[in-house]
Design a protein around this motif. Structure first.
Motif, PDB file in Angstrom:
ATOM      1  N   ASN A   1     -57.041  64.032 -13.281  1.00 46.37           N
ATOM      2  CA  ASN A   1     -57.803  64.719 -14.325  1.00 46.37           C
ATOM      3  C   ASN A   1     -56.913  65.645 -15.143  1.00 46.37           C
ATOM      4  OD1 ASN A   1     -60.081  63.438 -13.399  1.00 46.37           O
ATOM      5  ND2 ASN A   1     -60.907  65.215 -12.302  1.00 46.37           N
ATOM      6  N   ALA A   2     -56.001  66.346 -14.461  1.00 45.83           N
ATOM      7  CA  ALA A   2     -55.089  67.248 -15.165  1.00 45.83           C
ATOM      8  C   ALA A   2     -54.158  66.477 -16.100  1.00 45.83           C
ATOM      9  CB  ALA A   2     -54.278  68.056 -14.159  1.00 45.83           C
TER      10      ALA A   2
ATOM     11  N   ASN B   1     -55.155  63.694 -17.491  1.00 38.35           N
ATOM     12  CA  ASN B   1     -56.061  62.976 -18.389  1.00 38.35           C
ATOM     13  C   ASN B   1     -55.844  61.468 -18.317  1.00 38.35           C
ATOM     14  OD1 ASN B   1     -58.208  62.917 -20.221  1.00 38.35           O
ATOM     15  ND2 ASN B   1     -56.832  62.876 -21.997  1.00 38.35           N
TER      16      ASN B   1
ATOM     17  N   ASP C   1     -58.293  72.670  -8.707  1.00 39.02           N
ATOM     18  CA  ASP C   1     -58.277  71.969  -9.993  1.00 39.02           C
ATOM     19  C   ASP C   1     -57.721  72.849 -11.111  1.00 39.02           C
ATOM     20  OD1 ASP C   1     -60.632  73.548  -9.754  1.00 39.02           O
ATOM     21  OD2 ASP C   1     -61.585  72.424 -11.366  1.00 39.02           O
ATOM     22  N   GLN C   2     -57.902  74.170 -10.986  1.00 34.94           N
ATOM     23  CA  GLN C   2     -57.361  75.093 -11.983  1.00 34.94           C
ATOM     24  C   GLN C   2     -55.868  75.319 -11.775  1.00 34.94           C
ATOM     25  OE1 GLN C   2     -59.972  78.381 -11.091  1.00 34.94           O
ATOM     26  NE2 GLN C   2     -61.540  77.704 -12.552  1.00 34.94           N
TER      27      GLN C   2
ATOM     28  N   GLN D   1     -53.780  72.250 -12.739  1.00 31.18           N
ATOM     29  CA  GLN D   1     -53.671  72.077 -14.191  1.00 31.18           C
ATOM     30  C   GLN D   1     -52.498  72.898 -14.732  1.00 31.18           C
ATOM     31  OE1 GLN D   1     -55.972  70.098 -16.496  1.00 31.18           O
ATOM     32  NE2 GLN D   1     -53.924  70.315 -17.377  1.00 31.18           N
TER      33      GLN D   1
ATOM     34  N   ASP E   1     -49.189  71.198 -16.453  1.00 37.01           N
ATOM     35  CA  ASP E   1     -48.788  71.610 -17.801  1.00 37.01           C
ATOM     36  C   ASP E   1     -47.344  72.086 -17.818  1.00 37.01           C
ATOM     37  OD1 ASP E   1     -51.323  70.999 -18.693  1.00 37.01           O
ATOM     38  OD2 ASP E   1     -52.030  73.080 -18.738  1.00 37.01           O
TER      39      ASP E   1
END
Length: 341
Positions: A238-239, A241, A296-297, A300, A304
């Motif tokens: 998910n991070a 995408n 999940d935070q 991410q 990044d």
């Protein structure tokens, strides 16, 4: 408080160093100086090889410390050396052990500090246990003021925590995700695990420093969040995408075909087991401890940072080819069985 860290720039210790530097501690780092350029400006350094015992003893001759912590102690000889150097020179010696030292196979998925230490699958874990045993002996017999800390799977902005990866770290798995290729997840992905952001670990660790309730005690420091491995890999996808194309492979099979990757230790002796950590003991000693970085935070932020930093993207073509080989072998076996019907 005057503090000495042996190491101080790794995944776990860097976050502690950063938080201590921001709160006015008199912090010294003893290391070879290879990564000291990333340190906050008010951190003092002692450049030395901790394995050169006489040189270290000379350089700290006129120092005493409230806390000494060794982040790079792995075998009994390391803590035996530290005892010789720091006995009588510190009010608290903190040893970084490992939650992987807990009993395997587990008698109970709920892990507390009372869970037996017994891991026949991983020499790394057995060495950590031996270090703990020596230090507890020195505490009981000589009053050496020890505290043992057991981290589990801790990550930062430079590392993507995974179950199955190659010798160059996790980037190749991320690259496979970005390329739309299947990625190997050990087992069926439903076993439970805990990921801890290093900033949360630092909160618990700092709360144990100079804490009279920590002397002679062992504490585990982890997040309170429990995830399945499927959820962990999905959060990473998910991070990024991208779609997660999970390929589940039994852990014992990975151990048998993964020569050179030490899956017996890292999987059979650790990550293939479902674990849920109970941090009640830590919260009694450090009442304000509350992990706040949800996986999940946190992941991410890690993704990044790694995507924007080529130096952290270390490719591993050998592992990539190995993954393809394992997946093709299992797919071939499926086809053979289906055709034989």
């Amino acid at each position: 408080m005057k503090v000495l860290f042996i190491g101080g720039t790794g995944t776990i210790s860097a976050a502690i160093t950063k938080q201590l530097a921001a709160t006015g501690y008199e912090l010294y780092l003893l290391n070879r100086g290879n990564r000291n350029d990333i340190l906050p400006p008010n951190v003092r350094t002692i450049t030395a090889d901790i394995n050169d015992e006489s040189d270290v003893a000379k350089k700290i001759e006129h120092h005493t410390f409230d806390v000494v912590c060794n982040f790079i102690g792995f075998v009994p000889a390391h803590v035996e050396r530290d005892y010789r150097i720091f006995a009588g020179k510190t009010k608290q010696y903190i040893f970084i052990s490992s939650a992987s030292a807990y009993q395997k196979p587990l008698g109970d998925y709920r892990i507390t500090e009372a869970t037996p230490l017994s891991n026949p699958y991983w020499e790394y874990s057995r060495n950590k246990t031996a270090c703990e045993e020596f230090l507890m002996k020195m505490y009981r017999e000589n009053g050496f003021p020890i505290t043992i800390v057991r981290p589990s799977h801790t990550y930062d902005e430079r590392s993507i925590p995974l179950g199955v990866h190659g010798k160059n770290g996790s980037w190749q798995v991320v690259k496979r995700m970005l390329e739309g290729k299947p990625v190997i997840i050990h087992g069926d992905g439903t076993s439970l695990w805990t990921m801890t952001h290093n900033s949360d670990f630092a909160k618990g660790f700092i709360g144990l420093m100079g804490n009279i309730h920590a002397i002679g005690q062992a504490f585990q420091i982890t997040s309170d969040e429990t995830l399945s491995w499927n959820q962990i890999y999905q959060a990473i996808a998910n991070a990024l995408n991208v779609e997660l194309k999970a390929y589940h492979v039994p852990s014992d099979f990975l151990d048998q075909v993964g020569e050179g990757y030490d899956f017996k230790g890292s999987l059979i002796g650790d990550k293939a087991n479902s674990v849920v950590f109970d941090n009640t003991k830590l919260k009694r000693a450090v009442p304000h401890f509350c992990p706040t970085v949800r996986f999940d935070q946190g992941i991410q932020q890690t993704i990044d940072n790694i995507l924007s930093n080529k130096a952290l993207q270390k490719e591993d073509p050998e592992f990539d080819q190995w993954c393809d080989k394992v997946i093709e072998a299992l797919e071939s076996a499926k086809r053979s069985i289906l055709l034989s019907k």
